[in-house]
Design a protein around this motif. Structure first.
Motif, PDB file in Angstrom:
ATOM      1  N   GLU A 281     -45.661  49.649  39.133  1.00  0.00           N
ATOM      2  CA  GLU A 281     -46.861  48.823  39.215  1.00  0.00           C
ATOM      3  C   GLU A 281     -46.702  47.571  38.359  1.00  0.00           C
ATOM      4  O   GLU A 281     -46.993  46.456  38.804  1.00  0.00           O
ATOM      5  N   LYS A 282     -46.197  47.722  37.138  1.00  0.00           N
ATOM      6  CA  LYS A 282     -46.011  46.574  36.257  1.00  0.00           C
ATOM      7  C   LYS A 282     -44.946  45.629  36.805  1.00  0.00           C
ATOM      8  O   LYS A 282     -45.098  44.401  36.743  1.00  0.00           O
ATOM      9  N   PHE A 283     -43.887  46.176  37.356  1.00  0.00           N
ATOM     10  CA  PHE A 283     -42.815  45.358  37.928  1.00  0.00           C
ATOM     11  C   PHE A 283     -43.359  44.459  39.030  1.00  0.00           C
ATOM     12  O   PHE A 283     -43.143  43.251  39.028  1.00  0.00           O
ATOM     13  N   TYR A 284     -44.085  45.035  39.958  1.00  0.00           N
ATOM     14  CA  TYR A 284     -44.598  44.229  41.061  1.00  0.00           C
ATOM     15  C   TYR A 284     -45.793  43.369  40.657  1.00  0.00           C
ATOM     16  O   TYR A 284     -46.044  42.331  41.263  1.00  0.00           O
ATOM     17  N   ALA A 285     -46.509  43.741  39.610  1.00  0.00           N
ATOM     18  CA  ALA A 285     -47.601  42.895  39.122  1.00  0.00           C
ATOM     19  C   ALA A 285     -47.056  41.550  38.642  1.00  0.00           C
ATOM     20  O   ALA A 285     -47.737  40.529  38.750  1.00  0.00           O
ATOM     21  N   LEU A 286     -45.835  41.546  38.150  1.00  0.00           N
ATOM     22  CA  LEU A 286     -45.226  40.303  37.677  1.00  0.00           C
ATOM     23  C   LEU A 286     -44.930  39.327  38.809  1.00  0.00           C
ATOM     24  O   LEU A 286     -44.703  38.140  38.563  1.00  0.00           O
ATOM     25  N   THR A 287     -44.911  39.817  40.050  1.00  0.00           N
ATOM     26  CA  THR A 287     -44.577  38.943  41.181  1.00  0.00           C
ATOM     27  C   THR A 287     -45.767  38.709  42.106  1.00  0.00           C
ATOM     28  O   THR A 287     -45.597  38.174  43.196  1.00  0.00           O
ATOM     29  N   ARG A 288     -46.971  39.092  41.670  1.00  0.00           N
ATOM     30  CA  ARG A 288     -48.160  38.835  42.500  1.00  0.00           C
ATOM     31  C   ARG A 288     -48.301  37.334  42.726  1.00  0.00           C
ATOM     32  O   ARG A 288     -47.976  36.533  41.859  1.00  0.00           O
ATOM     33  N   GLY A 289     -48.776  36.989  43.906  1.00  0.00           N
ATOM     34  CA  GLY A 289     -48.956  35.592  44.242  1.00  0.00           C
ATOM     35  C   GLY A 289     -47.782  35.011  45.006  1.00  0.00           C
ATOM     36  O   GLY A 289     -47.894  33.946  45.596  1.00  0.00           O
ATOM     37  N   ARG A 290     -46.656  35.690  44.988  1.00  0.00           N
ATOM     38  CA  ARG A 290     -45.514  35.243  45.787  1.00  0.00           C
ATOM     39  C   ARG A 290     -45.685  35.743  47.214  1.00  0.00           C
ATOM     40  O   ARG A 290     -46.388  36.724  47.450  1.00  0.00           O
ATOM     41  N   LEU A 291     -45.009  35.087  48.121  1.00  0.00           N
ATOM     42  CA  LEU A 291     -44.953  35.627  49.473  1.00  0.00           C
ATOM     43  C   LEU A 291     -44.343  37.022  49.406  1.00  0.00           C
ATOM     44  O   LEU A 291     -43.430  37.263  48.614  1.00  0.00           O
ATOM     45  N   GLU A 292     -44.828  37.908  50.217  1.00  0.00           N
ATOM     46  CA  GLU A 292     -44.324  39.277  50.231  1.00  0.00           C
ATOM     47  C   GLU A 292     -42.801  39.317  50.351  1.00  0.00           C
ATOM     48  O   GLU A 292     -42.122  40.063  49.661  1.00  0.00           O
ATOM     49  N   GLN A 293     -42.255  38.486  51.238  1.00  0.00           N
ATOM     50  CA  GLN A 293     -40.817  38.497  51.492  1.00  0.00           C
ATOM     51  C   GLN A 293     -40.010  37.906  50.331  1.00  0.00           C
ATOM     52  O   GLN A 293     -38.797  38.080  50.283  1.00  0.00           O
TER      53      GLN A 293
END
Length: 138
Positions: A27-39
């Motif tokens: 969860e923390k890992f992907y929280a750091l990339t929120r706002g980017r395009l999914e791809q």
């Protein structure tokens, strides 16, 4: 469509050593990339195996070492395409001395990452907090 993307390095996550710790890490890992395009978000390969021998029992000399299980998990992640591995469990880092040699890919060691962050970002009077298991059995 835009031009070809640069290949992102792919992390292999060794998990299940405290399944909740692995979920919190993801969860923390992907929280750091929120706002980017999914791809554009990094891919992870995840191996969650809560059947790895208990690192706390091993640390206390009453159980099997988890080292062989960690190596096997690392091999499966490397074969699946991981460029390096990470582990959310701090305690189990005491059993990875030969991981890189045996598996053939780097292991990003959490204690080293924390030490480097403290070395580069902390000042002499910066407060530091530490959460860890005691490895004591009930």
């Amino acid at each position: 469509m835009t031009g070809p993307r640069a290949k992102m390095r792919r992390a292999g996550v060794i998990g299940g050593l405290g399944p909740e710790a692995t979920l919190a890490f993801l969860e923390k890992f992907y929280a750091l990339t929120r706002g980017r395009l999914e791809q554009a978000r990094p891919a992870l390969l995840v191996n969650i195996d809560p059947q790895v021998p208990d690192r706390n029992e091993a640390w206390n000399g009453i159980g099997m070492s988890p080292a062989a299980s960690l190596t096997n998990m690392g091999h499966s992640l490397a074969q699946a395409g991981a460029d390096f591995c990470v582990m959310a469990c701090v305690t189990v880092h005491g059993y990875v001395d030969s991981f890189e040699r045996d598996v053939g890919i780097p292991l990003l060691r959490m204690p080293d990452v924390v030490a480097e962050a403290l070395r580069t970002a902390a000042t002499a009077d910066s407060p530091v907090g530490l959460l860890a298991t005691s490895t004591h059995l009930k």
